[in-house]
Design an enzyme around this catalytic site. Structure first.
Site, PDB file in Angstrom:
ATOM      1  CG  ASP A 475      13.333  -3.488 -38.938  1.00 53.08           C
ATOM      2  OD1 ASP A 475      12.511  -2.655 -39.975  1.00 53.08           O
ATOM      3  OD2 ASP A 475      13.423  -3.193 -37.875  1.00 53.08           O
ATOM      4  CG  ASP A 545       6.834  -2.916 -35.746  1.00 53.04           C
ATOM      5  OD1 ASP A 545       7.987  -3.625 -35.849  1.00 53.04           O
ATOM      6  OD2 ASP A 545       7.882  -1.566 -36.050  1.00 53.04           O
TER       7      ASP A 545
END
Length: 727
Positions: A475, A545
């Site tokens: 990430d 997301d």
């Protein structure tokens, strides 16, 4: 041969396209890119007239011959071409004029490589490379243009290297990778904009006079604009019209620009954005500009997308999981966020195993002092107090249940409240004496520094070697600000953005080679670094997301123009959805997530028995359709739902004997209009049976007459129609 040279005319041929350039009065002139025309000299299309205030190169008396109006392969600044340029150089004497002339060329078998940068590789394709050397004789600056021709894929790659062969240093102020000139403006500019949790939304506008530009100055390719654009004819649709694509194989700052000029010509350029870009080259040093993948389709946007899907899946993605079936995983993030321990994760694993899930991924919160997003990044040490034991005990426990294990990292980031920052505050990107800008309460590590990368690499290796870890979610949850490196002098701070990306690629190359059996999934707050450059190291990237199935229709639709479904991280999440509050049936969530890597992002222990049964059926269906979804040709059958009352897409096997139609009806209506979905890509003369029924139709009927969509009893309902050729 894919590449031919006759009388200094270079013709680059793919199966369905020709790209041509010509040496004319020592300049490298672009003559043609479009449908296949063989080795015909297309320079007859260039018409020169005297245009006021468009000057003439030295030694040329023809007033109609101006670099300001010629179609050029690699335009430079300062010699009379006032359009957008690719190369700007500051020389030791203060001048910025570069005059590039043809010197030589070489045709080679195989595909060129780019040191330290991702690029398409040859694989099992027949590929040829053309290298063309240009030079400014006054400053002894050399530019090597690279062209890679993937004949069967209808893809031509471009890149370049700039070499300082002079006696003084030079500073590159702009070093774009490619230019593509057209002698008309009758095209649309297609790009993919967005924001966090809503990436890659397709926007199509006609070209207009002046400059149309998209790009990123955020350090990453970004959620806001994707490094992929299309120029297409006004009438181009999914299965008709001329389309030109350009995909930048790079993960940092970029610019993709289209300029319509005074003479109604069009110039498209692409490369590293020149914001805070100033790269110094000492004598004999060189700079390599990243690769651009070009593709042309005369069969519309659908064929263009399929060209890119094959190029990326088989010639960008690498490693074990390039084509191997990826495990169906469950991630604990939306199930627990930071509130978990070993027992909670094992509870999820036990229930997941019963339903057919194959891997458990432990997300953020397992390391350092990490109870929220304010602290702990950089301290890659297992928080055994939080877990309630050692990491190996957790991993072994998950393995004993029968699942593989994956783990989350954010290697490029650092929290100010961390032991690493307290020991090495100079490792973060920040300017001395100036308070930094924070994103998600964190700073960015200076990955341009080898010592920083080495430390993080060693910490990651120790974790990954401590247990049987088979997946990493990588990430990166903020963009770059306060870009300044403690190791570079003031005059070289303009190199930090690019050196950061080079350092990232160096790290990724080493970690993926060190752990060849680990599946690495990229992520940057979802799809904030969803580009072909990252796919060279990460065969899949978390698409967004936003896990809301309805919004994912729009996101995955836009993503499909450039990227194959095998790269799209997509999960079934809980409802009401955590991003939108919307509730959608478990079936619809599954259908949407299947058009990606497929997995789950919820607390599976809290599902109803009915939903658990649906999960089990979804997993069985995904395994059944896996090869068709991942390897079949992808067709968009509608738009993304902004105009159409339903969204539909299709997968068709290479032999056309199997297809899967996917439909999501967005809104139910009283006294509803009846809708029909029209298949594509089938064999017209073949007979197809709808699995689970006695219905049989010819391919021609399904493509021209269509298939009736059932009337739905609620919003956002989905149907999958599996077609098999009748034996």
């Amino acid at each position: 041969m894919a590449i031919s040279c006759n009388n200094q005319i270079f013709s680059l041929h793919t199966k369905h396209s020709t790209y041509q350039m010509k040496v004319d009065r020592d300049f490298l002139i672009h003559t043609y890119y479009g449908p296949y025309v063989g080795d015909s000299d297309m320079s007859y299309l260039a018409r020169c007239i005297d245009r006021g205030f468009s000057g003439n190169p030295d030694g040329i008396t023809d007033k109609g011959y101006s670099l300001d109006t010629q179609l050029l392969e690699y335009p430079s600044y300062g010699t009379g071409d006032f359009r957008n340029d690719c190369l700007r150089v500051a020389y030791a004497d203060g001048s910025q004029v570069t005059d590039l002339k043809y010197v030589s060329h070489e045709i080679k078998e195989g595909k060129y490589g780019l040191e330290g940068l991702p690029a398409m590789y040859q694989g099992d394709e027949n590929v040829q490379t053309l290298e063309v050397v240009l030079q400014d004789v006054y400053k002894n600056l050399e530019v090597i243009l690279y062209y890679g021709v993937f004949e069967n894929l209808d893809v031509i790659t471009r890149a370049c290297k700039i070499v300082n062969k002079g006696e003084d240093k030079v500073n590159l102020l702009r070093a774009y990778s490619m230019c593509l000139d057209f002698n008309n403006k009758d095209m649309d500019f297609v790009h993919f904009y967005g924001r966090h949790a809503m990436e890659r939304i397709m926007e199509r506008t006609p070209l207009h006079h002046g400059l149309q530009s998209v790009g990123s100055r955020r350090g990453f390719s970004s959620h806001q604009h994707n490094p992929f654009v299309i120029l297409c004819s006004h009438n181009a649709g999914e299965d008709h019209g001329n389309c030109y694509g350009a995909s930048f194989v790079y993960s940092g700052n970029f610019a993709a620009e289209a300029e319509v000029t005074q003479a109604d010509c069009t110039r498209m350029t692409m490369g590293i954005h020149d914001a805070q870009f100033n790269f110094e080259l000492q004598p004999q040093e060189s700079f390599t500009a990243p690769e651009v993948m070009l593709s042309f389709s005369s069969e519309g946007l659908g064929k263009l997308s399929q060209n890119y899907h094959k190029a990326i899946r088989y010639h960008i993605c690498r490693g074990k999981y390039k084509t191997a079936r990826r495990p169906i995983l469950i991630n604990n993030w939306e199930a627990t966020y930071f509130n978990f321990n070993t027992e909670k994760l094992l509870d999820i694993a036990r229930e997941a195993k019963k339903l057919g899930v194959e891997m458990l991924v432990m997300d953020d919160g397992w390391f350092g002092k990490r109870e929220d997003d304010v602290s702990g990044l950089g301290d890659w040490f297992v928080n055994e107090k939080k877990l309630g034991g050692k990491l190996k005990e957790l991993v072994d426990g998950v393995n004993e249940i029968g699942l593989k294990f994956g783990i989350w990292f954010e290697p490029e980031m650092i929290s100010e409240d961390s032991d690493l920052y307290r020991a090495h505050p100079d490792w973060a990107l920040k300017i001395p004496g100036r308070a930094p800008t924070r994103g998600r309460q964190q700073l960015v590590l200076d990955f341009s520094r080898e010592d920083v990368r080495t430390y993080i690499f060693d910490r990651m290796c120790e974790i990954l070697e401590s247990s049987d870890i088979e997946y990493v979610k990588w990430d990166a949850n903020r963009h770059l600000t306060d870009v300044w490196s403690a190791l570079l002098p003031a005059e070289r701070q303009g190199e930090v953005f690019h050196r950061f990306i080079l350092g990232l690629y160096d790290f990724l190359e080493k970690i993926t080679q060190r752990f060849p059996n680990v599946l690495f999934e990229g992520c940057s707050g979802g799809g904030g670094r969803f580009d072909a450059g990252m796919m060279y190291y990460h065969p899949q990237i978390w698409c967004s997301d936003d896990t809301d199935a309805v919004e994912r229709l729009e996101i995955q639709y836009g993503t499909s123009f450039a990227y194959p479904v095998s790269t799209m991280g997509a999960h079934v999440s809980v409802c009401p959805n955590h991003q939108t509050g919307r509730s959608v049936s478990m079936k619809t969530r599954g259908v949407v997530a299947m058009s990606g890597t497929f997995g789950y992002e919820l607390d599976i222990t809290k599902l109803s028995e009915e939903d658990k049964q649906t999960v089990k059926e979804q997993i069985e269906a995904f395994k059944k359709y896996y090869d068709l979804i991942q390897n079949g040709d992808y067709y968009r059958l509608t738009d993304d739902g902004r105009k159409s009352p339903f969204v539909a897409w299709e997968f068709v096997s290479a032999d056309k004997k199997e297809a899967l139609l996917n439909v999501v009806v967005l809104r139910t209506k009283a006294n509803p209009i009846l809708h029909t979905v029209y298949a594509r890509g089938l064999e017209a003369d073949m007979m197809y049976q709808v699995e689970g029924s006695q219905e049989k139709f010819s391919g021609a009927a399904l493509m021209n007459g269509g298939y009736p969509i059932p009337v739905m009893g609620d919003d956002y309902q989905a149907v999958q129609i599996h077609l098999l050729v009748c034996e």
